[in-house]
Design an enzyme around this catalytic site. Structure first.
Site, PDB file in Angstrom:
ATOM      1  N   TYR A 159      -8.948  -5.757  16.169  1.00 26.28           N
ATOM      2  CA  TYR A 159      -8.001  -6.549  15.461  1.00 26.28           C
ATOM      3  C   TYR A 159      -7.123  -5.714  14.641  1.00 26.28           C
ATOM      4  O   TYR A 159      -5.992  -5.844  14.612  1.00 26.28           O
ATOM      5  CB  TYR A 159      -8.742  -7.558  14.682  1.00 26.28           C
ATOM      6  CG  TYR A 159      -8.081  -8.323  13.780  1.00 26.28           C
ATOM      7  CD1 TYR A 159      -7.092  -9.328  14.514  1.00 26.28           C
ATOM      8  CD2 TYR A 159      -7.865  -8.604  12.415  1.00 26.28           C
ATOM      9  CE1 TYR A 159      -6.112 -10.313  13.866  1.00 26.28           C
ATOM     10  CE2 TYR A 159      -7.187  -9.010  11.687  1.00 26.28           C
ATOM     11  CZ  TYR A 159      -6.447 -10.032  12.270  1.00 26.28           C
ATOM     12  OH  TYR A 159      -5.734 -10.860  11.549  1.00 26.28           O
TER      13      TYR A 159
HETATM   14  N1  LIG Z   1      -5.500 -16.599   7.806  1.00 25.74           N
HETATM   15  C1  LIG Z   1      -5.688 -15.480   7.291  1.00 25.74           C
HETATM   16  O1  LIG Z   1      -6.178 -15.103   6.334  1.00 25.74           O
HETATM   17  C2  LIG Z   1      -4.885 -14.344   7.874  1.00 25.74           C
HETATM   18  C3  LIG Z   1      -5.083 -13.087   7.395  1.00 25.74           C
HETATM   19  C4  LIG Z   1      -4.293 -11.806   7.945  1.00 25.74           C
HETATM   20  C5  LIG Z   1      -3.611 -11.878   9.101  1.00 25.74           C
HETATM   21  N2  LIG Z   1      -3.381 -13.356   9.628  1.00 25.74           N
HETATM   22  C6  LIG Z   1      -2.457 -13.393  10.773  1.00 25.74           C
HETATM   23  O2  LIG Z   1      -1.887 -14.592  10.579  1.00 25.74           O
HETATM   24  C7  LIG Z   1      -1.558 -15.201  11.985  1.00 25.74           C
HETATM   25  C8  LIG Z   1      -1.650 -16.603  12.036  1.00 25.74           C
HETATM   26  O3  LIG Z   1      -3.341 -16.776  11.745  1.00 25.74           O
HETATM   27  P1  LIG Z   1      -4.029 -18.187  11.361  1.00 25.74           P
HETATM   28  O4  LIG Z   1      -4.849 -17.925  10.259  1.00 25.74           O
HETATM   29  O5  LIG Z   1      -2.982 -19.148  11.319  1.00 25.74           O
HETATM   30  O6  LIG Z   1      -4.806 -18.481  12.704  1.00 25.74           O
HETATM   31  P2  LIG Z   1      -5.132 -19.551  13.350  1.00 25.74           P
HETATM   32  O7  LIG Z   1      -5.227 -20.886  12.529  1.00 25.74           O
HETATM   33  O8  LIG Z   1      -6.368 -19.161  14.103  1.00 25.74           O
HETATM   34  O9  LIG Z   1      -4.163 -20.074  14.446  1.00 25.74           O
HETATM   35  C9  LIG Z   1      -3.907 -18.840  15.447  1.00 25.74           C
HETATM   36  C10 LIG Z   1      -2.731 -19.318  16.310  1.00 25.74           C
HETATM   37  O10 LIG Z   1      -2.652 -18.595  17.495  1.00 25.74           O
HETATM   38  C11 LIG Z   1      -2.542 -19.347  18.843  1.00 25.74           C
HETATM   39  N3  LIG Z   1      -3.151 -18.752  19.783  1.00 25.74           N
HETATM   40  C12 LIG Z   1      -4.402 -18.128  19.800  1.00 25.74           C
HETATM   41  N4  LIG Z   1      -4.671 -17.531  21.323  1.00 25.74           N
HETATM   42  C13 LIG Z   1      -3.646 -17.588  22.007  1.00 25.74           C
HETATM   43  C14 LIG Z   1      -3.134 -17.433  22.983  1.00 25.74           C
HETATM   44  N5  LIG Z   1      -4.241 -16.687  24.046  1.00 25.74           N
HETATM   45  N6  LIG Z   1      -1.906 -17.558  23.592  1.00 25.74           N
HETATM   46  C15 LIG Z   1      -1.005 -18.284  22.619  1.00 25.74           C
HETATM   47  N7  LIG Z   1      -1.405 -18.495  21.443  1.00 25.74           N
HETATM   48  C16 LIG Z   1      -2.540 -18.422  20.892  1.00 25.74           C
HETATM   49  C17 LIG Z   1      -3.506 -20.590  18.377  1.00 25.74           C
HETATM   50  O11 LIG Z   1      -3.112 -21.666  19.453  1.00 25.74           O
HETATM   51  P3  LIG Z   1      -3.908 -22.401  20.585  1.00 25.74           P
HETATM   52  O12 LIG Z   1      -5.350 -22.182  19.872  1.00 25.74           O
HETATM   53  O13 LIG Z   1      -3.523 -23.711  20.576  1.00 25.74           O
HETATM   54  O14 LIG Z   1      -3.557 -21.092  21.460  1.00 25.74           O
HETATM   55  C18 LIG Z   1      -3.125 -20.749  16.917  1.00 25.74           C
HETATM   56  O15 LIG Z   1      -1.708 -21.668  17.093  1.00 25.74           O
HETATM   57  C19 LIG Z   1      -2.197 -14.093  13.135  1.00 25.74           C
HETATM   58  O16 LIG Z   1      -1.649 -13.312  13.737  1.00 25.74           O
HETATM   59  C20 LIG Z   1      -3.511 -13.636  12.219  1.00 25.74           C
HETATM   60  O17 LIG Z   1      -3.988 -12.381  12.739  1.00 25.74           O
HETATM   61  C21 LIG Z   1      -3.990 -14.237   9.143  1.00 25.74           C
END
Ligand SMILES: NC(=O)c1ccc[n+]([C@@H]2O[C@H](COP(=O)([O-])OP(=O)(O)OC[C@H]3O[C@@H](n4cnc5c(N)ncnc54)[C@H](OP(=O)(O)O)[C@@H]3O)[C@@H](O)[C@H]2O)c1
Length: 285
Positions: A159
């Site tokens: 990641y």
């Molecule tokens: N939350 C944090 O603390 C944090 C920190 C640093 C960076 N980030 C980054 O912020 C972004 C959003 O994260 P989040 O925390 O909101 O994650 P999340 O709640 O797990 O949501 C992830 C999203 O990505 C989609 N996804 C996953 N696999 C996929 C696939 N194979 N094809 C298409 N869509 C897919 C999921 O939709 P489906 O399951 O419907 O496909 C969901 O809408 C990510 O890039 C993450 O790495 C988050």
């Protein structure tokens, strides 16, 4: 190019990972700017629910389910939107996530899948939307990266590689296409509370670390800022994020030391065990 060229009435944004978490908030924020927003993710039901909530609040949105780890799905997604809307003015590569398992305990295919979702998909999507953007002489790509690699956050080897790769990709993309009216920005997120994978970890572990976490809606606002102020990079975390990031680069042992002091490795192990106990196997976040 100015921001009005890619945001607002008559313009179309595509937000990946908009079925839940931070992506749904980014979609809501962009919809408030007045243009059309296309939401994508794999879960049709969740996308429909988010789109219906946003529409009820007056937003102009639609959704197309797609698995972004499949190259053909990426091509089809962009072709469909270009056909239906005439083009994509703003692409937000937000979909991402980490299985949160030890590197050696995952198969090579599982590790490659993390790379495909977090790095290859944003590269492929950017590649697909660029010809249309170049033809219209306007466009902006916002990539959502993470501090994971800089901070050596436990169990995030692949990641972290993907998210650091996304930073390099965005820098060169921006430099190469800016003169042709296309811009690119990267948001580098620390831990985020209120929605998404970071909040899920807090909920599972019962940890109270929200003081070190930025609110999820600050990510959504940062996307709009990246576009309207045409920012190359924005670090989203409490305190002096850019300075901390620079310090972590200058002193590579600092991240692991901070993680040890905060007990991050043992907390992550507890979360892995909790997930395994709940499901019989470790699950993707
Ligand atoms: N939350 C944090 O603390 C944090 C920190 C640093 C960076 N980030 C980054 O912020 C972004 C959003 O994260 P989040 O925390 O909101 O994650 P999340 O709640 O797990 O949501 C992830 C999203 O990505 C989609 N996804 C996953 N696999 C996929 C696939 N194979 N094809 C298409 N869509 C897919 C999921 O939709 P489906 O399951 O419907 O496909 C969901 O809408 C990510 O890039 C993450 O790495 C988050």
């Amino acid at each position: 190019m100015n921001a009005a060229d890619v945001l607002g009435p008559g313009r179309t944004a595509l937000v990946t990972g908009a079925s839940r978490g931070i992506g749904s908030l980014i979609a809501a924020q962009l919809a408030r700017e007045g243009g059309h927003v296309v939401l994508t993710g794999r879960s049709a039901g969740d996308l429909e629910a988010v789109a219906s909530d946003l529409s009820a609040a007056g937003a102009d949105v639609s959704f197309i389910p797609a698995d972004l780890t499949t190259p053909r799905a990426i091509t089809a997604l962009v072709e469909t939107i270009e056909h239906q809307r005439g083009g994509i003015d703003l692409l937000v590569n937000n979909a991402g996530g980490d299985p949160l398992r030890e590197f050696h305990a995952m198969t090579v295919d599982e590790n490659l899948r993390t790379l495909r979702l977090n790095l290859i998909a944003p590269v492929a999507l950017s590649h697909e939307v660029l010809p249309g953007m170049l033809g219209r002489g306007r466009g902006h790509i916002v990539n959502i990266s993470a501090m994971a690699g800089r901070a050596s956050f436990p169990y995030t080897e692949v990641y972290a590689a993907a998210k650091d790769g996304l930073i390099g990709f965005t820098r060169v993309l921006r430099a190469d296409y800016h003169v042709r009216g296309i811009s690119a920005s990267v948001l580098i997120l620390g831990a985020i509370r209120g929605a998404g994978q970071g909040q899920r970890m807090l909920d599972e572990s019962g940890m109270n670390a929200s003081g070190f976490m930025a609110p999820a809606d600050s990510v959504a606002r940062a996307v709009v800022k990246a576009v309207t102020k045409d920012k190359a990079e924005i670090v989203v975390m409490p305190g002096p994020g850019r300075l901390l990031r620079a310090l972590l680069d200058y002193f590579p042992a600092l991240g692991p030391a901070l993680n040890r002091a905060a007990g991050a490795t043992s907390t992550m192990q507890e979360i892995i065990q909790l997930r395994e106990a709940r499901t019989g196997t470790a699950q993707a976040t």
